[in-house]
Design an enzyme around this catalytic site. Structure first.
Site, PDB file in Angstrom:
ATOM      1  N   SER A   1      39.553 -42.024 -29.917  1.00 46.25           N
ATOM      2  CA  SER A   1      38.373 -41.291 -29.441  1.00 46.25           C
ATOM      3  C   SER A   1      38.514 -40.962 -27.965  1.00 46.25           C
ATOM      4  O   SER A   1      39.144 -41.715 -27.210  1.00 46.25           O
ATOM      5  CB  SER A   1      37.147 -42.192 -29.647  1.00 46.25           C
ATOM      6  OG  SER A   1      36.046 -41.716 -28.908  1.00 46.25           O
TER       7      SER A   1
ATOM      8  N   TYR B   1      32.523 -50.714 -29.444  1.00 44.32           N
ATOM      9  CA  TYR B   1      33.213 -49.759 -30.324  1.00 44.32           C
ATOM     10  C   TYR B   1      34.360 -49.085 -29.565  1.00 44.32           C
ATOM     11  O   TYR B   1      35.502 -49.045 -30.031  1.00 44.32           O
ATOM     12  CB  TYR B   1      32.222 -48.693 -30.829  1.00 44.32           C
ATOM     13  CG  TYR B   1      32.886 -47.406 -31.204  1.00 44.32           C
ATOM     14  CD1 TYR B   1      33.570 -47.296 -32.414  1.00 44.32           C
ATOM     15  CD2 TYR B   1      32.888 -46.304 -30.341  1.00 44.32           C
ATOM     16  CE1 TYR B   1      34.224 -46.125 -32.744  1.00 44.32           C
ATOM     17  CE2 TYR B   1      33.530 -45.135 -30.668  1.00 44.32           C
ATOM     18  CZ  TYR B   1      34.203 -45.047 -31.867  1.00 44.32           C
ATOM     19  OH  TYR B   1      34.863 -43.893 -32.185  1.00 44.32           O
TER      20      TYR B   1
ATOM     21  N   LYS C   1      38.729 -49.130 -29.848  1.00 51.53           N
ATOM     22  CA  LYS C   1      39.642 -47.975 -29.912  1.00 51.53           C
ATOM     23  C   LYS C   1      40.728 -48.116 -28.849  1.00 51.53           C
ATOM     24  O   LYS C   1      41.907 -47.880 -29.109  1.00 51.53           O
ATOM     25  CB  LYS C   1      38.868 -46.664 -29.723  1.00 51.53           C
ATOM     26  CG  LYS C   1      37.978 -46.314 -30.903  1.00 51.53           C
ATOM     27  CD  LYS C   1      38.782 -46.033 -32.160  1.00 51.53           C
ATOM     28  CE  LYS C   1      37.933 -45.871 -33.385  1.00 51.53           C
ATOM     29  NZ  LYS C   1      38.695 -45.829 -34.645  1.00 51.53           N
TER      30      LYS C   1
HETATM   31  N1  UFG Z   1      21.872 -36.462 -27.878  1.00 48.50           N
HETATM   32  C1  UFG Z   1      20.528 -36.144 -27.740  1.00 48.50           C
HETATM   33  N2  UFG Z   1      19.677 -36.527 -28.739  1.00 48.50           N
HETATM   34  C2  UFG Z   1      20.086 -37.206 -29.839  1.00 48.50           C
HETATM   35  C3  UFG Z   1      21.453 -37.509 -29.968  1.00 48.50           C
HETATM   36  C4  UFG Z   1      22.329 -37.135 -28.961  1.00 48.50           C
HETATM   37  O1  UFG Z   1      20.115 -35.544 -26.751  1.00 48.50           O
HETATM   38  O2  UFG Z   1      19.264 -37.538 -30.702  1.00 48.50           O
HETATM   39  C5  UFG Z   1      22.803 -36.056 -26.814  1.00 48.50           C
HETATM   40  C6  UFG Z   1      23.481 -37.247 -26.161  1.00 48.50           C
HETATM   41  O3  UFG Z   1      22.675 -37.744 -25.130  1.00 48.50           O
HETATM   42  C7  UFG Z   1      24.788 -36.625 -25.694  1.00 48.50           C
HETATM   43  C8  UFG Z   1      25.086 -35.555 -26.751  1.00 48.50           C
HETATM   44  O4  UFG Z   1      23.847 -35.309 -27.400  1.00 48.50           O
HETATM   45  O5  UFG Z   1      24.598 -35.999 -24.473  1.00 48.50           O
HETATM   46  C9  UFG Z   1      26.100 -36.005 -27.774  1.00 48.50           C
HETATM   47  O6  UFG Z   1      25.709 -37.263 -28.283  1.00 48.50           O
HETATM   48  P1  UFG Z   1      26.387 -37.921 -29.569  1.00 48.50           P
HETATM   49  O7  UFG Z   1      25.724 -39.232 -29.798  1.00 48.50           O
HETATM   50  O8  UFG Z   1      26.424 -36.962 -30.697  1.00 48.50           O
HETATM   51  O9  UFG Z   1      27.902 -38.117 -29.118  1.00 48.50           O
HETATM   52  P2  UFG Z   1      28.509 -38.937 -27.893  1.00 48.50           P
HETATM   53  O10 UFG Z   1      29.277 -37.969 -27.081  1.00 48.50           O
HETATM   54  O11 UFG Z   1      27.515 -39.769 -27.211  1.00 48.50           O
HETATM   55  O12 UFG Z   1      29.438 -39.950 -28.688  1.00 48.50           O
HETATM   56  C10 UFG Z   1      30.570 -39.448 -29.323  1.00 48.50           C
HETATM   57  C11 UFG Z   1      30.921 -40.270 -30.562  1.00 48.50           C
HETATM   58  C12 UFG Z   1      31.365 -41.647 -30.204  1.00 48.50           C
HETATM   59  C13 UFG Z   1      32.396 -41.614 -29.140  1.00 48.50           C
HETATM   60  C14 UFG Z   1      31.948 -40.789 -27.977  1.00 48.50           C
HETATM   61  C15 UFG Z   1      33.058 -40.594 -27.000  1.00 48.50           C
HETATM   62  O13 UFG Z   1      29.798 -40.374 -31.411  1.00 48.50           O
HETATM   63  O14 UFG Z   1      31.940 -42.220 -31.362  1.00 48.50           O
HETATM   64  O15 UFG Z   1      31.598 -39.483 -28.418  1.00 48.50           O
HETATM   65  O16 UFG Z   1      32.595 -40.071 -25.819  1.00 48.50           O
HETATM   66  F1  UFG Z   1      32.651 -42.859 -28.695  1.00 48.50           F
END
Ligand code: UFG
Length: 338
Positions: A124, A149, A153
């Site tokens: 990741s 998590y 990785k």
């Molecule tokens: N977000 C919202 N509302 C939500 C969900 C997410 O505003 O209900 C925003 C988050 O704050 C973030 C973006 O959308 O800015 C993306 O969030 P995600 O949770 O979809 O993804 P992340 O980038 O936080 O996490 C992903 C993977 C993880 C991994 C990570 C690596 O889900 O497995 O990228 O950076 F570790």
């Protein structure tokens, strides 16, 4: 040529199994169904026209892995099976270390003893943390991830590199950015379990009326519209990258290979851009409200995916809108299955 796919009924795993079958590989899946369902196996068969062999067990059960490897001559492995919820990993860190690392170690022990090479690891972009510059290439310094998590990785990568070096094996570490979307057949996609944490599943459930409103976690980031930026990659493009990486490994003449690739589109999209793209692609409304930042979130991450393009001949070329259309089709499929 037979490929072992662990977690092959999961979100990225199932799409990769279809691409492997389409490319003439035989596939043996091991999946403990902890984050998937059996109907995905039938759907893989419907989509690919071929049925993979399936073993329902937990890779921590080394004796069952031995039996599988006694029964099949395995030419390579794509290892997806892992727990993957960032928030949950903070509540149950030891479960994450136990599951993600013991299953990996069991595989590598068996591969070492049986001289099985060509190992591809599902890693990741979390291994980069908040990088100092964008886009993120493979030489960007790694930072210890905040979540347990993410740590599994990063530790997994180190274990695999040592395995390759000491035992002369060919391995590839694939660092995914943010996978989204579903198969164009609408027969495969991400299965919702509880309240989604990730953006696109939450947006989808909000559009479907399952959730009242999307919470946008922060609009005070130093970005154009104030919301955080990620690189959203279509899951079928991602699956194809695994086949390209595998073909490269199989062709390598050296006995020791350690390949590392970032898999993203090279384009960053903000949270609000994703929301509006979803609305435009599917002619639906996604009600949302702005909330405080989510703890642990980074501001921006998008890939420089040139290395994968140059060395694998692979590029993620599906648009955000197209990927979000498939997500909506998958949601409709799930509704009609109920
Ligand atoms: N977000 C919202 N509302 C939500 C969900 C997410 O505003 O209900 C925003 C988050 O704050 C973030 C973006 O959308 O800015 C993306 O969030 P995600 O949770 O979809 O993804 P992340 O980038 O936080 O996490 C992903 C993977 C993880 C991994 C990570 C690596 O889900 O497995 O990228 O950076 F570790």
């Amino acid at each position: 040529m037979t490929i072992l796919v662990t977690g092959g009924l999961g979100y990225i795993g199932s799409h990769t199994v279809v691409e492997l079958l389409n490319n003439g590989f035989d596939v043996v899946i091991v999946d403990d169904l902890s984050n998937s369902e059996k109907f995905i196996l039938n759907n893989i068969e419907e989509v690919a026209g071929k049925k993979p062999v399936f073993y329902p067990f937990d890779l921590k059960r080394r004796e069952l892995l031995k039996q599988l490897l006694d029964a099949h001559k395995i030419d390579g492995c794509i290892h997806f099976a892992a727990y993957k919820a960032v928030g949950e990993s903070q509540e149950k860190p030891v479960d994450y270390y136990e599951n993600n690392l013991f299953s990996l170690i069991n595989l590598l022990q068996e591969f070492k003893e049986r001289n099985i090479s060509n190992f591809i690891f599902s890693s990741s972009c979390t291994v980069y943390g908040q990088a100092d510059k964008q886009p993120i290439d493979e030489d960007t310094p790694l930072k210890l991830p905040e979540s347990s998590y993410g740590k599994t990785k990063q530790m997994g990568e180190e274990i695999i590199k040592d395995f390759a070096t000491a035992h002369h094996k060919k391995v590839t570490l694939l660092r995914y950015f943010n996978p989204i979307g579903a198969h164009p057949s609408a027969k495969l996609g991400e299965l919702p379990i509880g309240i989604p944490n990730n953006l696109v599943p939450y947006v989808t459930q909000t559009a479907a009326g399952i959730r009242e409103k999307l919470n946008v976690w922060g609009n005070d980031y130093p970005t154009e519209d104030g919301t955080a930026i990620r690189d959203y990659i279509y899951v079928v493009d991602l699956a194809k990258a695994h086949v390209a990486a595998l073909k490269k490994l199989l062709k390598e003449e050296a006995d020791t290979v350690i390949d590392v690739y970032n898999l993203g589109t090279g384009k960053g999209s903000s949270v609000l851009e994703v929301v509006h793209a979803f609305e435009a692609a599917n002619s639906v409304e996604v009600p949302y409200q702005i909330c405080e930042r989510r703890p642990g979130d980074i501001t921006i991450a998008y890939a420089n995916a040139d290395k994968a393009e140059n060395e694998l001949g692979w590029k993620a070329d599906t648009s955000l809108e197209e990927a979000l259309r498939t997500t909506w089709q998958w949601q409709k499929y799930l509704e009609q299955r109920q």
